[in-house]
Design a protein around this motif. Structure first.
Motif, PDB file in Angstrom:
ATOM      1  N   ALA A   3       0.825  -1.204   0.000  1.00 38.84           N
ATOM      2  CA  ALA A   3       0.000   0.000   0.000  1.00 38.84           C
ATOM      3  C   ALA A   3       0.862   1.258   0.000  1.00 38.84           C
ATOM      4  CB  ALA A   3      -0.928  -0.015   1.216  1.00 38.84           C
ATOM      5  N   GLY A   4       1.958   1.221   0.775  1.00 41.87           N
ATOM      6  CA  GLY A   4       2.838   2.396   0.809  1.00 41.87           C
ATOM      7  C   GLY A   4       3.477   2.670  -0.539  1.00 41.87           C
ATOM      8  N   ARG A   5       3.925   1.609  -1.224  1.00 44.67           N
ATOM      9  CA  ARG A   5       4.519   1.813  -2.551  1.00 44.67           C
ATOM     10  C   ARG A   5       3.477   2.300  -3.554  1.00 44.67           C
ATOM     11  NH1 ARG A   5       7.206  -2.900  -1.003  1.00 44.67           N
ATOM     12  NH2 ARG A   5       5.711  -4.209  -2.133  1.00 44.67           N
ATOM     13  N   ALA A   6       2.253   1.772  -3.450  1.00 40.98           N
ATOM     14  CA  ALA A   6       1.206   2.191  -4.381  1.00 40.98           C
ATOM     15  C   ALA A   6       0.865   3.666  -4.217  1.00 40.98           C
ATOM     16  CB  ALA A   6      -0.038   1.331  -4.175  1.00 40.98           C
ATOM     17  N   LEU A   7       0.928   4.177  -2.965  1.00 47.34           N
ATOM     18  CA  LEU A   7       0.534   5.566  -2.716  1.00 47.34           C
ATOM     19  C   LEU A   7       1.702   6.538  -2.790  1.00 47.34           C
ATOM     20  CD1 LEU A   7      -1.995   5.145   0.250  1.00 47.34           C
ATOM     21  CD2 LEU A   7      -2.480   5.356  -2.184  1.00 47.34           C
ATOM     22  N   PHE A   8       2.896   6.102  -2.381  1.00 45.33           N
ATOM     23  CA  PHE A   8       4.013   7.039  -2.259  1.00 45.33           C
ATOM     24  C   PHE A   8       5.288   6.563  -2.953  1.00 45.33           C
ATOM     25  CE2 PHE A   8       1.410   7.287   1.637  1.00 45.33           C
ATOM     26  CZ  PHE A   8       0.903   8.580   1.482  1.00 45.33           C
ATOM     27  N   GLY A   9       5.217   5.455  -3.709  1.00 45.98           N
ATOM     28  CA  GLY A   9       6.410   4.951  -4.380  1.00 45.98           C
ATOM     29  C   GLY A   9       6.849   5.830  -5.533  1.00 45.98           C
ATOM     30  N   VAL A  10       7.959   5.423  -6.165  1.00 42.89           N
ATOM     31  CA  VAL A  10       8.513   6.218  -7.272  1.00 42.89           C
ATOM     32  C   VAL A  10       7.506   6.342  -8.412  1.00 42.89           C
ATOM     33  CG1 VAL A  10      10.334   6.309  -9.012  1.00 42.89           C
ATOM     34  CG2 VAL A  10      10.881   5.584  -6.685  1.00 42.89           C
ATOM     35  N   ARG A  11       6.850   5.237  -8.771  1.00 44.09           N
ATOM     36  CA  ARG A  11       5.884   5.286  -9.869  1.00 44.09           C
ATOM     37  C   ARG A  11       4.716   6.203  -9.529  1.00 44.09           C
ATOM     38  NH1 ARG A  11       4.151  -0.173 -12.766  1.00 44.09           N
ATOM     39  NH2 ARG A  11       6.313   0.140 -13.454  1.00 44.09           N
ATOM     40  N   ALA A  12       4.226   6.130  -8.283  1.00 47.09           N
ATOM     41  CA  ALA A  12       3.117   6.999  -7.878  1.00 47.09           C
ATOM     42  C   ALA A  12       3.523   8.461  -7.940  1.00 47.09           C
ATOM     43  CB  ALA A  12       2.647   6.623  -6.479  1.00 47.09           C
ATOM     44  N   ARG A  13       4.743   8.756  -7.534  1.00 43.59           N
ATOM     45  CA  ARG A  13       5.197  10.158  -7.566  1.00 43.59           C
ATOM     46  C   ARG A  13       5.348  10.659  -8.993  1.00 43.59           C
ATOM     47  NH1 ARG A  13       8.695   8.177  -3.475  1.00 43.59           N
ATOM     48  NH2 ARG A  13      10.506   8.347  -4.855  1.00 43.59           N
ATOM     49  N   LEU A  14       5.871   9.792  -9.880  1.00 38.54           N
ATOM     50  CA  LEU A  14       5.991  10.208 -11.278  1.00 38.54           C
ATOM     51  C   LEU A  14       4.619  10.433 -11.908  1.00 38.54           C
ATOM     52  CD1 LEU A  14       8.864   7.876 -12.554  1.00 38.54           C
ATOM     53  CD2 LEU A  14       8.980  10.327 -12.127  1.00 38.54           C
ATOM     54  N   ARG A  15       3.683   9.581 -11.583  1.00 42.85           N
ATOM     55  CA  ARG A  15       2.348   9.764 -12.139  1.00 42.85           C
ATOM     56  C   ARG A  15       1.685  11.023 -11.582  1.00 42.85           C
ATOM     57  NH1 ARG A  15       0.149   3.427 -12.110  1.00 42.85           N
ATOM     58  NH2 ARG A  15       1.394   2.777 -13.915  1.00 42.85           N
ATOM     59  N   SER A  32       2.487  14.348 -26.287  1.00 40.58           N
ATOM     60  CA  SER A  32       1.827  13.597 -25.215  1.00 40.58           C
ATOM     61  C   SER A  32       2.506  12.253 -24.995  1.00 40.58           C
ATOM     62  CB  SER A  32       0.349  13.385 -25.559  1.00 40.58           C
ATOM     63  OG  SER A  32      -0.333  14.620 -25.664  1.00 40.58           O
ATOM     64  N   VAL A  33       2.912  11.592 -26.082  1.00 39.29           N
ATOM     65  CA  VAL A  33       3.588  10.298 -25.972  1.00 39.29           C
ATOM     66  C   VAL A  33       4.907  10.451 -25.220  1.00 39.29           C
ATOM     67  CG1 VAL A  33       4.808   8.558 -27.319  1.00 39.29           C
ATOM     68  CG2 VAL A  33       2.491   9.211 -27.944  1.00 39.29           C
ATOM     69  N   SER A  34       5.661  11.502 -25.511  1.00 36.66           N
ATOM     70  CA  SER A  34       6.953  11.707 -24.844  1.00 36.66           C
ATOM     71  C   SER A  34       6.775  11.850 -23.338  1.00 36.66           C
ATOM     72  CB  SER A  34       7.638  12.951 -25.418  1.00 36.66           C
ATOM     73  OG  SER A  34       7.903  12.796 -26.796  1.00 36.66           O
ATOM     74  N   VAL A  35       5.779  12.632 -22.939  1.00 36.82           N
ATOM     75  CA  VAL A  35       5.550  12.828 -21.504  1.00 36.82           C
ATOM     76  C   VAL A  35       5.017  11.550 -20.857  1.00 36.82           C
ATOM     77  CG1 VAL A  35       4.244  14.160 -19.820  1.00 36.82           C
ATOM     78  CG2 VAL A  35       5.161  15.295 -21.846  1.00 36.82           C
ATOM     79  N   ALA A  36       4.049  10.914 -21.504  1.00 34.80           N
ATOM     80  CA  ALA A  36       3.464   9.705 -20.924  1.00 34.80           C
ATOM     81  C   ALA A  36       4.473   8.575 -20.841  1.00 34.80           C
ATOM     82  CB  ALA A  36       2.254   9.278 -21.760  1.00 34.80           C
ATOM     83  N   ARG A  37       5.313   8.439 -21.845  1.00 36.29           N
ATOM     84  CA  ARG A  37       6.323   7.378 -21.837  1.00 36.29           C
ATOM     85  C   ARG A  37       7.285   7.548 -20.667  1.00 36.29           C
ATOM     86  NH1 ARG A  37       9.040   7.909 -26.989  1.00 36.29           N
ATOM     87  NH2 ARG A  37       7.399   6.610 -27.895  1.00 36.29           N
ATOM     88  N   ALA A  38       7.605   8.794 -20.336  1.00 34.52           N
ATOM     89  CA  ALA A  38       8.576   9.039 -19.274  1.00 34.52           C
ATOM     90  C   ALA A  38       7.975   8.938 -17.875  1.00 34.52           C
ATOM     91  CB  ALA A  38       9.197  10.426 -19.467  1.00 34.52           C
ATOM     92  N   LEU A  39       6.673   9.203 -17.732  1.00 33.93           N
ATOM     93  CA  LEU A  39       6.119   9.377 -16.396  1.00 33.93           C
ATOM     94  C   LEU A  39       5.053   8.357 -15.984  1.00 33.93           C
ATOM     95  CD1 LEU A  39       5.789  13.280 -16.365  1.00 33.93           C
ATOM     96  CD2 LEU A  39       7.605  11.893 -15.380  1.00 33.93           C
ATOM     97  N   THR A  40       4.450   7.652 -16.917  1.00 40.26           N
ATOM     98  CA  THR A  40       3.356   6.752 -16.536  1.00 40.26           C
ATOM     99  C   THR A  40       3.803   5.328 -16.253  1.00 40.26           C
ATOM    100  OG1 THR A  40       2.863   6.222 -18.855  1.00 40.26           O
ATOM    101  CG2 THR A  40       1.689   8.093 -17.866  1.00 40.26           C
TER     102      THR A  40
END
Length: 421
Positions: A11-23, A87-95
Motif C-alpha cells: 500500500a505504501g509503494r502504491a501511494l508514495f512509491g517512485v511510480r506513484a510520484r511520477l504519475r 503527449s507520448v513523450s511525456v506519458a512514456r517518461a512518467l506513466t
C-alpha cells in the motif's frame, strides 16, 4: 514479514512509491496544460455567475470555467497533429507504460486525432482536479493536525466551541485527508496508465503504415543483399577457381599461371568497381524523390563477364541487346552472373551454354551446364543465388526457374521488356 506488514508495504509503494510520484507529476503537468483554457473559461463564465474577477473563489466560477475549458482543450488537441508525439513523450517518461505500446509520429488520420483529443482531455481534466486538490488540501490538512497544539488556529478555523475529544480527532482527520489525496492521485495516475496504450497507441492506419515501412526497408535490404551476393559472390568463385587451377600447374605451365593471375587481377578490379556501385545505393538520397537510381553493369558488359568467368562459355544471341531497357538489361546481366557462379561452384570448369533471345516484348535467358558426377555439398545458408534470380525476375513481372533437366542443369528466365507480364 507478516501478511499485514506485506500489505502495508504494498500500500505504501502504491501511494508514495517512485511510480506513484511520477504519475502525480504527470497529472500536475496535465493541470498546467488546462490552465490557459481554464482562464478563457473564467472570462466566459465570470459575467454569467456575477464573479468579482478571474480569480474569484466562487465555486460556480471555478467549476463553470472547468466545464468550458474541457471542450476547448479537446478541440485544440484535435487540430494540432503534434499533440500526439508530445503527449507520448511525456506519458512514456512518467506513466510507467512500456515505450513499444505507444504510437510514433504525429496524428494524421481522423481516428488518431480523435484518440489524441480524448487523451489530452482526460489528462488535462484529471490533472486539473488533482492539481487543485494538491494545492488546497495539504495546507488545510496540516492546519487540522496542528489545532490541538496551537490554540490560535482554532479561531481562524472556527473550531473554538468544540470539545477536547473532538479537537483530538482533528489530526486523524488531517492525516486521512492526505491519505485520501494520495489515493485519488494514485487512482487517477493508474487510470491514465491503463488508457494510454488505447488512446496513444497505434491505430489500424498507423499499424498499416508501419508494416508498409518495414516491407519497404526489407525490400531494400533484399535488393542490396542480391547485389552483393551476385557481384562479390561471382567474383570470389571465379578467383577461387583460377587460383586453384594455377596452384596445380605452378611448376609445369608458367604461361597458364600468368593468364590465371591476370584474370584474377582483372576480376578483382572490376569487382571493386561493382562494389562501389552497390555501396552507392546505401548513400542514395531518398529525400530527392523518384525511384532508386539503377547502377551496375548491363548486357553490354557481357563479353567481359564471360572472358573472366573461369569457364568456357558458348554464347548465342538472337536479337539486339541494345534494344533491352536499362533496368531489364541490368537484371539480365545479374542473372547470367549468378548462373555462372553456380556453374563454377558445382560443375568446376565444365563448359556452359548460354542463349539470350530478344524478341517481341521479352528477353529470354537460358543457361545449361553438365551436372557434376557427385551431388554438390549443401552449404549452410545456401540457395540464396537461385532465390535471388527468382526475385529479380518477379520484380520485373517475369519468371525464372532452375533445376536439373536430364544430364544438365538448366537455368531459364523470361523478362518482359516493359516490366509487365
Amino acid at each position: 514479514m507478516t501478511r499485514s506488514g506485506a500489505f502495508w508495504g504494498v500500500a505504501g509503494r502504491a501511494l508514495f512509491g517512485v511510480r506513484a510520484r511520477l504519475r502525480w507529476v504527470h497529472l500536475v503537468l496535465g493541470g498546467a496544460l488546462l490552465m490557459p483554457f481554464w482562464l478563457v473559461g473564467t472570462v466566459v463564465v465570470g459575467p454569467v455567475v456575477g464573479a468579482d474577477g478571474v480569480f474569484s473563489e466562487s465555486p460556480a466560477l471555478q467549476f463553470g470555467a472547468y466545464a468550458v475549458a474541457l471542450p476547448l482543450a479537446a478541440t485544440a488537441a484535435a487540430l494540432f497533429p503534434l499533440t500526439r508525439p508530445l503527449s507520448v513523450s511525456v506519458a512514456r517518461a512518467l506513466t510507467g507504460v512500456p515505450a513499444e505500446r505507444f504510437a510514433e509520429g504525429p496524428a494524421r488520420s481522423r481516428a488518431a486525432r480523435v484518440r489524441t483529443s480524448a487523451w489530452f482531455t482526460l489528462h488535462a481534466g484529471l490533472g486539473a482536479l488533482v492539481s487543485g486538490a494538491s494545492l488546497a488540501l495539504p495546507p488545510f490538512a496540516v492546519s487540522l493536525m496542528l489545532v490541538p497544539f496551537f490554540p490560535g488556529l482554532r479561531d481562524s478555523l472556527r473550531l473554538s466551541g468544540h470539545q477536547a475529544w473532538q479537537l483530538a480527532l482533528l489530526p486523524v482527520a488531517g492525516i486521512g485527508m492526505l491519505l485520501a489525496l494520495a489515493a485519488c492521485s494514485a487512482a487517477a495516475g493508474a487510470l491514465l496508465a491503463r488508457r494510454a496504450p488505447l488512446l496513444l497507441g497505434p491505430t489500424p492506419a498507423d499499424r498499416l503504415a508501419a508494416a508498409e515501412r518495414r516491407a519497404t526497408e526489407l525490400a531494400e535490404r533484399n535488393r542490396l543483399a542480391r547485389e552483393l551476393h551476385d557481384s562479390v559472390g561471382h567474383a570470389l568463385s571465379a578467383v577461387t577457381l583460377q587460383a586453384g587451377a594455377a596452384r596445380k600447374v605452378l611448376d609445369t605451365d608458367v604461361e597458364f599461371v600468368r593468364e590465371a593471375l591476370a584474370a584474377i587481377e582483372e576480376t578483382a578490379r572490376r569487382t571493386v568497381g561493382e562494389l562501389d556501385s552497390v555501396l552507392g545505393l546505401l548513400r542514395q538520397d531518398d529525400d530527392a524523390g523518384g525511384p532508386p537510381v539503377t547502377t551496375g553493369p548491363a548486357l553490354d558488359a557481357l563479353d567481359g563477364l564471360l572472358s573472366r568467368s573461369g569457364v568456357p562459355v558458348a554464347l548465342n544471341v538472337d536479337g539486339e541487346l541494345a534494344a533491352v531497357p536499362a533496368t531489364v538489361s541490368r537484371e539480365a546481366y545479374r542473372i547470367v552472373q549468378e548462373g555462372l557462379s553456380n556453374a563454377l561452384r558445382h560443375a568446376g570448369r565444365s563448359p556452359v551454354s548460354l542463349w539470350i533471345t530478344v524478341h517481341g516484348k521479352k528477353v529470354e535467358v537460358t543457361m545449361e551446364n553438365p551436372l557434376p558426377d557427385r551431388a554438390p555439398v549443401e552449404r549452410p545458408g545456401g540457395g540464396r543465388g537461385v532465390r535471388g534470380i527468382t526475385e529479380r525476375a518477379a520484380l520485373l513481372g517475369g519468371r525464372a526457374e532452375a533445376g536439373p533437366d536430364g544430364a544438365v542443369w538448366r537455368l531459364s528466365a523470361r523478362l518482359p521488356l516493359d516490366g509487365r507480364r
